[in-house]
Scaffold this motif. Structure first.
Motif, PDB file in Angstrom:
ATOM      1  N   ILE A 342       0.603  -1.286  -0.035  1.00 24.33           N
ATOM      2  CA  ILE A 342       0.096  -0.076   0.129  1.00 24.33           C
ATOM      3  C   ILE A 342       0.816   1.284   0.064  1.00 24.33           C
ATOM      4  N   GLU A 343       0.770   2.055  -1.197  1.00 27.07           N
ATOM      5  CA  GLU A 343       1.415   3.272  -1.187  1.00 27.07           C
ATOM      6  C   GLU A 343       0.632   4.620  -0.580  1.00 27.07           C
ATOM      7  N   ILE A 475       9.562  17.620  -9.555  1.00 23.54           N
ATOM      8  CA  ILE A 475       9.255  17.736  -7.962  1.00 23.54           C
ATOM      9  C   ILE A 475       9.956  16.642  -7.217  1.00 23.54           C
ATOM     10  N   PRO A 476      10.954  17.018  -6.314  1.00 25.02           N
ATOM     11  CA  PRO A 476      11.706  15.931  -5.679  1.00 25.02           C
ATOM     12  C   PRO A 476      10.854  15.021  -5.074  1.00 25.02           C
ATOM     13  N   GLY A 477      10.983  13.680  -5.372  1.00 27.35           N
ATOM     14  CA  GLY A 477      10.221  12.629  -4.877  1.00 27.35           C
ATOM     15  C   GLY A 477       8.749  12.455  -5.613  1.00 27.35           C
ATOM     16  N   HIS A 514       5.996   7.879   0.224  1.00 29.22           N
ATOM     17  CA  HIS A 514       6.478   8.736   1.173  1.00 29.22           C
ATOM     18  C   HIS A 514       5.266   9.794   1.664  1.00 29.22           C
ATOM     19  N   ARG A 515       4.225   9.792   0.667  1.00 30.26           N
ATOM     20  CA  ARG A 515       2.989  10.778   1.062  1.00 30.26           C
ATOM     21  C   ARG A 515       3.393  12.099   0.967  1.00 30.26           C
ATOM     22  N   ARG A 548       0.904  15.754   9.832  1.00 32.47           N
ATOM     23  CA  ARG A 548      -0.247  15.127   9.268  1.00 32.47           C
ATOM     24  C   ARG A 548      -0.079  13.731   8.691  1.00 32.47           C
ATOM     25  N   VAL A 549       1.041  13.464   7.867  1.00 30.67           N
ATOM     26  CA  VAL A 549       1.335  12.107   7.521  1.00 30.67           C
ATOM     27  C   VAL A 549       1.554  11.319   8.486  1.00 30.67           C
TER      28      VAL A 549
END
Length: 583
Positions: A342-343, A475-477, A514-515, A548-549
């Protein structure tokens, strides 16, 4: 960048001007709530020639309208409930979205319905799909097709051979709900509506027994002083607050004509290579249906359907919700999914009309509109696909409080921002890519997010005010997104916080494991440069998003709603805790 060339711009300058207008003008219609129904009502009213303001306490589409199954669909399962009118209406709306109103955002999507019973199921499901196609389900997409077990497994090799005896393939529509709702809101702004986010309604203005407007609070005003509160005068107010409908109704001091019940729907996001398939899948469960939906490089799998009576702003997924979804989808997959696959996870609340049934999946998805008091109209229920009809019905009901005769709804003929010229630009992707030094694949990806606004996005990278060689890099990531999109989200699309960009203007918060935590620093740098953040403000934005994450991850390990809700509320609210309204 010349802001006058961008229709429906919602940048920092427009926000300041909007507060001036809200304080000084009297509007024909004030809409509370910038979800898809509120935005649809604002667009409907504006295109009828009415003066309109739309007020949103948080961000555009920050509630239900960014957390759906991301489908424009007729509701195949509603045929079993004999809701033929709802299906026919939804299929008509789906067709409008796919072909006319937002073809850059809405796309056809294929689903396989696996058949598990050898005799009874095929004629039963086939008859339903034949009716679905006949009612409008096959106007611009292929008709349903019966498949043998071998044929179904060629289409979806990831299914267990013993999980089906055959299958039927049919088509529906797909959309990025948050970007679509934003497009509806910006189209309303392009036709003159004042669209203001981070503006909370704290009370209603009354004249005798009549609602004459609302008092709003600027949520971004940190000191909360007198200047943060504005009275907005209106001839009629439309309450389109979704799951907050009852709360606003109580605030108005009147008695509502209906009650709204929140049903939680949880979705999982997994990488595309975790399920080998060329089509989405629809599975019937003991309660409802479960979709496996293609989503770019991912699959979206959901949904659940359970009552939610806790915090309405941040519904939380639990371990039980996730296990429920995994259990059902794994019952048919050759290679089962695990928690490690799950991502992303997201939870949303459906605003259902309260009924007698204890099973929310059996409540009608029909909507209701009521003039609950002179000057106040409420609308609730319905489904995302029929937002345009709901908006028109709300404005029709509001007409009783408006002088003279208003024009009929015309939004079925009003394309959303970015729709005009989209098809021609798709054919020019190679040439556009060469002009900007961007791969044609990237151009097509941008076209499916911005349509003909593509040039306004890419031109930002050439604007001397923002010139930066990194703007046309990823965008990084988050390799699917360009850094220039962050600037555009802030300058044009009304983003005020990094959460607005990571969760709604892009879908980084659900599309990467990494959300968004690997992207948040660069997002904060670019947004802060536009919005004038101090070092302290920037650090607060980053820390709030990371918290939040972490809170969401923790909530998703909890066993029940109460524990998950408590864990999710540990994260700070980047807009600050909204004040308690007063009647």
């Amino acid at each position: 960048m010349n802001g006058e060339t961008v229709a429906g711009r919602l940048g920092p300058a427009e926000r300041a001007e909007n507060f001036r207008r809200l304080a000084e003008e009297t509007f024909d219609v004030v809409v509370i709530g910038a979800g898809v129904v509120g935005a649809g009502a604002a667009l409907d009213a504006a295109t009828r020639g009415l003066s309109v303001a739309m007020i949103e306490a948080r961000d555009i589409s920050s509630g239900t309208s960014s957390r759906s199954s991301k489908l424009f669909h007729g509701g195949l399962r509603y045929l079993e409930m004999f809701e033929f009118g709802l299906v026919r209406e939804a299929l008509r709306e789906r067709e409008l979205m796919l072909t006319k109103l937002c073809p850059h955002l809405a796309k056809p999507v294929s689903f396989l319905y696996p058949l598990s019973k050898s005799v009874v199921e095929r004629p039963y499901v086939g008859a339903g799909l034949m009716m679905y196609d006949t009612m409008g389900g096959a106007r611009s997409v292929p008709r349903h097709k019966h498949l043998t077990r071998a044929g179904a497994l060629r289409l979806v090799p990831g299914l267990r051979r013993d999980a089906l005896v055959g299958g039927i393939r049919y088509y529906d529509g797909q959309v990025d709900d948050a970007r679509h709702t934003l497009a509806v809101a910006r189209t309303a702004a392009a036709y003159g509506a004042v669209v203001q986010s981070s503006a909370q309604v704290v009370s209603f203005i009354k004249e005798a027994d009549r609602v004459a407007g609302v008092r709003i609070r600027d949520v971004e005003n940190a000191d909360g002083g007198p200047a943060a509160t504005i009275d907005v005068k209106a001839r009629v107010v439309i309450n389109a607050a979704g799951v907050w409908t009852d709360e606003l109704q109580r605030l108005s001091g009147g008695r509502g004509r209906f009650k709204v019940r929140a049903s939680k729907g949880v979705h999982l996001v997994v990488a595309r290579d975790k399920i080998t398939s060329e089509s989405g899948i629809i599975l019937k469960t003991e309660k409802s249906v479960l979709f496996v939906i293609p989503w770019k490089a991912h699959w979206i799998i959901g949904t659940t359907d359970t009552d939610w009576n806790l915090d309405l702003a941040h519904p939380a997924a639990t371990r039980k919700d996730i296990d429920y979804i995994l259990g059902h989808v794994n019952s048919v997959l050759a290679v089962p999914l695990t928690h490690d696959d799950i991502e992303g996870v997201y939870a949303g609340l459906r605003p259902l009309l309260a009924g007698e049934s204890e099973q929310s999946s059996k409540l009608s998805r029909e909507h209701a509109v009521a003039r609950v008091a002179p000057g106040l109209v409420s609308i609730a229920g319905g489904k995302y696909t029929t937002y345009r009809v709901m908006g028109a019905d709300a404005v029709d009901a509001a007409a009783e409080d408006l002088p003279g005769r208003i024009a009929p709804s015309c939004t079925e003929n009003v394309p959303l921002v970015g729709a005009e010229g989209y098809q021609a630009l798709v054919n020019q992707a190679d040439r556009i890519g060469a002009r900007y030094g961007v791969h044609p694949y990237r151009v097509r990806h941008l076209l499916d997010r911005y349509g003909s606004e593509l040039f306004a996005v890419l031109d930002l990278a050439l604007d001397p005010e923002h010139a930066d060689p990194q703007l046309l890099t990823a965008i990084p990531g988050a390799p699917e997104y360009l850094q220039v999109e962050i600037l555009y989200a802030t300058l044009v699309e009304g983003a005020l916080h990094v959460e607005d960009v990571l969760a709604r203007r892009t879908r980084i918060s659900i599309e990467y494991a990494h959300r968004g935590t690997e992207s948040v620093e660069r997002v904060a740098d670019l947004m802060g440069g536009v919005l004038g953040w101090s070092a302290e403000q920037r650090a607060h934005e980053v820390a709030s998003y990371v918290a939040r994450v972490e809170a969401e991850r923790l909530s998703q390990t909890e066993p029940d709603d109460q524990a998950a809700d408590q864990a999710r509320l540990e994260a700070p609210e980047v807009r600050g805790r909204l004040v308690s309204p007063v009647a």
